[in-house]
Design a protein around this motif. Structure first.
Motif, PDB file in Angstrom:
ATOM      1  N   UNK A  56       0.802  -1.215   0.000  1.00  0.00           N
ATOM      2  CA  UNK A  56       0.000   0.000   0.000  1.00  0.00           C
ATOM      3  C   UNK A  56       0.845   1.279   0.000  1.00  0.00           C
ATOM      4  N   UNK A  57       2.117   1.137   0.361  1.00  0.00           N
ATOM      5  CA  UNK A  57       2.949   2.333   0.471  1.00  0.00           C
ATOM      6  C   UNK A  57       2.681   3.118   1.735  1.00  0.00           C
ATOM      7  N   UNK A  58       1.918   2.539   2.658  1.00  0.00           N
ATOM      8  CA  UNK A  58       1.618   3.124   3.960  1.00  0.00           C
ATOM      9  C   UNK A  58       1.870   2.060   5.021  1.00  0.00           C
ATOM     10  N   UNK A  59       2.332   2.478   6.185  1.00  0.00           N
ATOM     11  CA  UNK A  59       2.623   1.535   7.262  1.00  0.00           C
ATOM     12  C   UNK A  59       1.436   1.436   8.208  1.00  0.00           C
ATOM     13  N   UNK A  60       0.938   0.208   8.395  1.00  0.00           N
ATOM     14  CA  UNK A  60      -0.206  -0.034   9.263  1.00  0.00           C
ATOM     15  C   UNK A  60       0.266  -0.594  10.597  1.00  0.00           C
ATOM     16  N   UNK A  61      -0.111   0.076  11.674  1.00  0.00           N
ATOM     17  CA  UNK A  61       0.175  -0.399  13.020  1.00  0.00           C
ATOM     18  C   UNK A  61      -1.138  -0.790  13.675  1.00  0.00           C
ATOM     19  N   UNK A  62      -1.238  -2.052  14.106  1.00  0.00           N
ATOM     20  CA  UNK A  62      -2.489  -2.596  14.631  1.00  0.00           C
ATOM     21  C   UNK A  62      -2.499  -2.545  16.152  1.00  0.00           C
ATOM     22  N   UNK A  63      -3.622  -2.075  16.707  1.00  0.00           N
ATOM     23  CA  UNK A  63      -3.836  -2.084  18.148  1.00  0.00           C
ATOM     24  C   UNK A  63      -5.260  -2.562  18.394  1.00  0.00           C
ATOM     25  N   UNK A  64      -5.400  -3.852  18.745  1.00  0.00           N
ATOM     26  CA  UNK A  64      -6.734  -4.432  18.856  1.00  0.00           C
ATOM     27  C   UNK A  64      -7.371  -4.508  17.486  1.00  0.00           C
ATOM     28  N   UNK A  65      -8.541  -3.862  17.321  1.00  0.00           N
ATOM     29  CA  UNK A  65      -9.201  -3.805  16.012  1.00  0.00           C
ATOM     30  C   UNK A  65      -8.945  -2.486  15.296  1.00  0.00           C
ATOM     31  N   UNK A  66      -8.140  -1.628  15.896  1.00  0.00           N
ATOM     32  CA  UNK A  66      -7.860  -0.325  15.298  1.00  0.00           C
ATOM     33  C   UNK A  66      -6.559  -0.341  14.506  1.00  0.00           C
TER      34      UNK A  66
END
Length: 216
Positions: free
Chosen positions: A202-212
């Motif tokens: 995606x070219x974006x970094x996703x950081x997961x916290x629970x369902x967010x």
């Protein structure tokens, strides 16, 4: 015929891709694929409710939401595009920085909000993990056209001198992409895998916290 423009809204899809070496599947559009690594199958759909024979006049109801039909949780991003087609002449939806067809967004779509992140790259990133079988709340309620100008609450640009728009067909395209979320139960370094996969695809970094999900 002038003033009889048809409203056409399309769903735009593209080929599905397989991310090798990470056990993640990537999907875009409505095309299924066979995953030879035996990972989860990715599938999704854009759900819409509207009258396909609607004319581009007044306010036309149109509901759009996005569903994860996969067997695994996924990241979601959505893009849209719109044009006016006047006998092969493509017209922009903006005049002097104002929309001709005014879209009435819901759920904070189209800007930074609690549920959506404007990536600045033409994509809007969903700030929640989309679970299997889950769909987003509707992101669009309706579209208002300036033929005739009956809604005093909408400030239309001055297009009275242009017959091209009144005789044109309005086209609104939606595209969605899903990226499989790595589960900590199946992958020890799931946080690293999710960040690397989202950054690569995606070219974006996703950081997961629970369902967010936080997008950077």
């Amino acid at each position: 015929m002038k003033g009889k423009a048809k409203l056409r809204i399309f769903i735009l899809g593209c080929l599905a891709l397989l991310i090798t070496g990470s056990s993640l599947a990537f999907w875009s559009g409505k095309i299924d694929h066979t995953n030879r690594l035996k990972a989860d199958q990715m599938s999704a759909k854009i759900e819409e409710v509207f009258d396909p024979d609607s004319e581009a006049r007044g306010t036309v109801p149109k509901s759009v939401s996005f569903q994860n039909d996969s067997s695994c949780a996924a990241f979601l991003r959505v893009a849209y595009a719109e044009t006016w087609d006047s006998n092969g002449l493509l017209l922009n939806n903006q005049i002097d920085g104002k929309d001709v067809a005014v879209k009435h967004w819901l759920s904070g779509f189209g800007q930074d909000s609690d549920l959506w992140k404007d990536g600045g790259d033409g994509w809007f990133y969903y700030k929640k993990i989309l679970q299997p079988g889950e769909k987003t709340d509707p992101v669009l309620e309706s579209v208002t056209f300036p033929f005739p100008q009956t809604d005093a609450s909408v400030a239309f640009p001055d297009i009275n001198t242009s017959d091209n728009y009144a005789a044109a067909s309005y086209q609104l395209y939606f595209r969605m992409e899903l990226l499989q979320v790595s589960d900590s139960h199946a992958t020890l370094n799931s946080e690293e895998v999710n960040e690397k996969a989202s950054s690569t695809i995606f070219g974006k970094t996703a950081t997961v916290s629970g369902d967010s999900v936080e997008w950077k």
